[in-house]
Write an enzyme that holds these catalytic residues in place. Sequence first.
Site, PDB file in Angstrom:
ATOM      1  N   ASP A 254       0.878  -1.158   0.000  1.00  0.00           N
ATOM      2  CA  ASP A 254       0.000   0.000   0.000  1.00  0.00           C
ATOM      3  C   ASP A 254       0.927   1.223   0.000  1.00  0.00           C
ATOM      4  O   ASP A 254       2.116   1.114   0.333  1.00  0.00           O
ATOM      5  CB  ASP A 254      -0.945   0.008   1.210  1.00  0.00           C
ATOM      6  CG  ASP A 254      -2.173   0.901   0.932  1.00  0.00           C
ATOM      7  OD1 ASP A 254      -2.104   1.728   0.010  1.00  0.00           O
ATOM      8  OD2 ASP A 254      -3.189   0.768   1.651  1.00  0.00           O
TER       9      ASP A 254
HETATM   10  C1  BGC Z   1      -4.965   3.306  -0.156  1.00  0.00           C
HETATM   11  C2  BGC Z   1      -5.061   2.302  -1.291  1.00  0.00           C
HETATM   12  C3  BGC Z   1      -4.863   3.001  -2.607  1.00  0.00           C
HETATM   13  C4  BGC Z   1      -3.533   3.723  -2.593  1.00  0.00           C
HETATM   14  C5  BGC Z   1      -3.233   4.468  -3.880  1.00  0.00           C
HETATM   15  C6  BGC Z   1      -3.694   4.136  -0.246  1.00  0.00           C
HETATM   16  O1  BGC Z   1      -3.726   5.186   0.672  1.00  0.00           O
HETATM   17  O2  BGC Z   1      -5.017   2.634   1.073  1.00  0.00           O
HETATM   18  O3  BGC Z   1      -6.290   1.651  -1.262  1.00  0.00           O
HETATM   19  O4  BGC Z   1      -4.946   2.078  -3.666  1.00  0.00           O
HETATM   20  O5  BGC Z   1      -3.523   4.667  -1.539  1.00  0.00           O
HETATM   21  O6  BGC Z   1      -4.090   5.538  -4.040  1.00  0.00           O
END
Ligand code: BGC
Length: 734
Positions: A254
Amino acid sequence: MVIAMASMTTALAQSGGSYLLRHEKQIDAIIKDMTLEEKIAMLHGKNMFSSEGIPRLGIADVEYADGPFGIREEMEPHSWNSAHLTTDSATFFPTGSALAATWSTEWAYAYGKGMSHEARLRGKDMILGPAINIQRIPTGGRTYEYLSEDPLLSGTLAVYYTRGAQDDGTAVCLKHYALNNQEDYRGFVDVRISDHAMHEIYLRPFEMAVREGDAWGVMAAYNKVNGRWCSENKHLLTTVLREQWGFPGMVISDWGGVHSTVDAVTSGMNVEMPGSRFMGQALLDSVKAGKVSEDVINQRVREILRVRLTVEPIAKEKANRLPVGNDEEMTIALEVARRSIVLLKNDKQGLLPIDTRRVRTIAVIGENAIKTMALGGVGAGVKTRKEITPFRGLRDILGNNVKLTYAKGYKSYERQWGGPSAGNKQQDPVQEADPELVEEAVKVAKSADLVLYFAGNNREVETEGSDRKSITLPSGQDELAEALAKANKNLITVIVSGGPVDVSTVSKVSGALVASWFNGSMGGQALAEVLTGKISPSGKLPMTWPKKLEDVPAYVTGTYPQNMEDNNQGDIFVDLTRNRNNDRRQQLIANYAEEDLVGYRWYDQKKVAVAYSFGFGLSYAKFQYSDLQVKTVGGDFEVSFILTNHSAIDAEEVAQVYVSRIKSSISRPVKELKGFHRVALKGGERQRITIPLRRADLCHWDEASQSWKLEPGKIKIQVGGSSTNLPLHHEVKL
Ligand code: BGC
């Protein structure tokens, strides 16, 4: 006779391994030809939403796109700022809980396919979705993105979403692996959970999507599980994901969720996103110093190349970078929305469907009637070209026959963004009603034949990065409901939300109550069709709506850590340069003491009354279940029964199969969902429906042998239209 495509049909049985494993020889040759530097370059983010290919060998970068319910707009290469393009809009699909409320494998497949089609038009290789964490708490900031509190419903829909997207050529990325069930403190909470509850409830949707859906990508979550960050959790990333489930694809972090170099790469992490803090130069140095072998690097590169060579690259310049939001995808969004709307209450006087021959004036009250819901919620906002609001949907369908009047009624909660340095402090959405707005709404309500009141949350109330503090309707909406009911006895309330809210007041004062979710670009049209009786409602709740927050297992057991002293939720803006390892925060533990008793499993066992139960949803038609038969087919069972539509209305129904153990040597929930099927019946029609019940689904996780085991003994099979309305039952011996 209809054979239902239930949880895991034979059609879904694994057909001899992953589709990813067709390029191994080619990959051997590529890896041989690569320099160590080229390999390392693949293992971390290049831009905010891409990671490097092998330019010298003509192998394209991997392009990622948030998902899960619409392809996100383009960002600047190295920031969260919008690139401000005019060519990057997309269809806003109904969000996760709305999709789950359809209980439709067919439409989950179409949904995945539609997402992929738009991803390809935008030159994307991997959709960052579906988001399939279990909805442990109704307040969870991303409950609306997730599917269900039940692993079988979540897992089945994830399988079909995955197959729909990947059959169309785009990889999915299942997120957030694993146990990311709350947004407050998601960046450091340590989830402690027993092995069996983890496998049976929280990992099960991921396992199904990997084993049966052949998902090619997985995103490691921000949090820790049993003491280890998910991004360096060998048990999760290697033992379970790769060894037990046979996952051959790639794991990305993530955003900003990596905390180490050697541990991350050796535990099974392929790509650090979005920067290179741990898996760039530091990794190169670690290999050169002999702390990480080149074999490990080769294996991580191989796993990425499997996906890269399977997903046909669309070079950026070749991609059709036109605004998307095609008719085809809009139709899918509409069909999903039509099936997602849940009729919770419709009193005998039958306010719904609205009798458009009799009703001349409808007072539409509430800002949610005119508010678009595509943007907000941080990462999962969708820049859409079109969104039909409920008001617009009603006006389109009613034309000039019925007069619509409008009053705002309440002031919508808007978050005050603190920005990265100030942190993101979520205030309680304003609870007091605004007397002037109430007065105006009452006036409008008094002079109408019927009141349609749009209450609920918005995308600032339910959002990534912070949980709701309560499930009470925001902005003084309960008070307004009471005032409206006094002004006009024909009150219909529509709840616009992604997760459960406390409906005790609105349910009491309204003749009819409807849940219509954050329902995508076409949601307003679907809702107007349901309210006016053009179609019958057929959605069923994918999660329990409790009476009050204090009844929720994580709250009862006091194991939802929320109220830390500093109440700092600043991790919403991931700071890519700052190590967020802070000793005190590392001690924040969420001990999942309720074990496998999540959602209805808990309320059943503890005999707690709920507002609306899991699987519940009314129809304009009248369905009757009869003549249950259970047959053994091979090692599995087939449950069949007659479903009759005793009305003149064509409608769809979701039939549900639950299983209980008569006696068990281990503690088991009172009953568990083990199959379901959505069926369309014309008025007066009856059909025999068959739902497969797989032995595999009747197993429990045996901690000692680290495998699924089937306990012999008697089970009770129950069938009906919701978890609390199961008129048919039958016992069989395993
Ligand atoms: C979120 C993800 C997301 C990623 C990219 C993160 O903060 O938890 O779900 O895909 O950001 O935007």
